[in-house]
Design a protein around this motif. Sequence first.
Motif, short mmCIF file in Angstrom:
data_model
loop_
_atom_site.label_atom_id
_atom_site.label_comp_id
_atom_site.label_asym_id
_atom_site.label_seq_id
_atom_site.Cartn_x
_atom_site.Cartn_y
_atom_site.Cartn_z
N ARG A 244 0.82 -1.21 0.00
CA ARG A 244 0.00 0.00 0.00
C ARG A 244 0.86 1.26 0.00
N MET A 245 2.04 1.16 0.63
CA MET A 245 2.91 2.33 0.73
C MET A 245 3.54 2.70 -0.60
N ILE A 246 3.60 1.77 -1.56
CA ILE A 246 4.23 2.08 -2.85
C ILE A 246 3.22 2.02 -4.00
N SER A 247 1.92 1.95 -3.67
CA SER A 247 0.88 1.85 -4.72
C SER A 247 0.09 3.17 -4.78
N ARG A 255 -2.83 -5.67 -7.33
CA ARG A 255 -2.02 -6.19 -8.43
C ARG A 255 -0.59 -6.51 -7.97
N ALA A 256 0.00 -5.69 -7.06
CA ALA A 256 1.36 -5.93 -6.58
C ALA A 256 1.44 -7.22 -5.78
N VAL A 257 0.45 -7.46 -4.94
CA VAL A 257 0.45 -8.69 -4.15
C VAL A 257 0.28 -9.90 -5.06
N SER A 258 -0.62 -9.77 -6.07
CA SER A 258 -0.84 -10.86 -7.01
C SER A 258 0.43 -11.17 -7.80
N ASP A 259 1.14 -10.11 -8.21
CA ASP A 259 2.39 -10.32 -8.96
C ASP A 259 3.43 -11.07 -8.11
N LEU A 260 3.52 -10.76 -6.82
CA LEU A 260 4.45 -11.46 -5.94
C LEU A 260 4.08 -12.93 -5.79
#
Length: 270
Positions: A244-247, A255-260
């Motif tokens: 959340r801090m970089i989104s 999407r960032a969590v899904s990519d990880l």
Amino acid sequence: MTPRKRVRDDNVIYANFRAKQRVASQEEVEKPAQPILPRSTRQAPGVLLLRRLIEERSESGRLARGRIYARGKHVENVSFKNGVISAEVQGSQNLPFEVSLIFPHRDKDDEKTFISQLLANPNGLSNLRAGEIDPLPLQFLLASGAFDYRSRCSCPDKTDVCKHAVATAFSAMEMIAADPELLLRLRGLNFDEVDRLAQELLKEKVGINPQEFWDGGQLPTIPSMKSHAVLDDSDTTLLYQAMRMISYGPVDELRAVSDLEDLFDYLLNS
């Protein structure tokens, strides 16, 4: 003018040639004025054992005179070799007396036991170099009891342990206190040789040559392990907070969590 004092002894007159001097008694001569060994070295295990072995076999008068001989530097050419402490002691005759303290014979099996006893203490080898030897290996170097060694001297005194043998022992104690390696030399060893024997014994027990490790020997087979995704055991709440801090918004965060998660799945299954 004060008249000169004359001293008469029977029919002889001493006219101030020399004043009479008091002669010490035999007991005073035999009594040592100070310990033969410095206080700082009297507690070394090798010194204590050798002293006990000598004192338990020597008569008190010979023990006292032997200490005086040692303190007076009457002992010369002390050697430690082949299980024998030998020396020459200058006594009442022109030629010095030849003295030998003969300790029990030790074979290769005894030597191996000695190394095992040293290694039983994790600090055994370092203690050996410092002169702090444990009782069991120390008995290998000297003797386990007062009647396990023999004393020989070329003097006329046929007692078990004469004053010359006592003097030899106390001179040897001084030397051992200053150089603990002399005890090893008595058995044909030295510090480096003991280290080598210790390595050989460890190799025999473990079955691995320590030198092969440092030379880059064959490595053991790496065991097969089951793969497991670290995300399965992680707190995803903290992961969402970090993303959340970089989104820019909730969609970018998801999407960032899904990519990880896709990245971990690819790494585990590729």
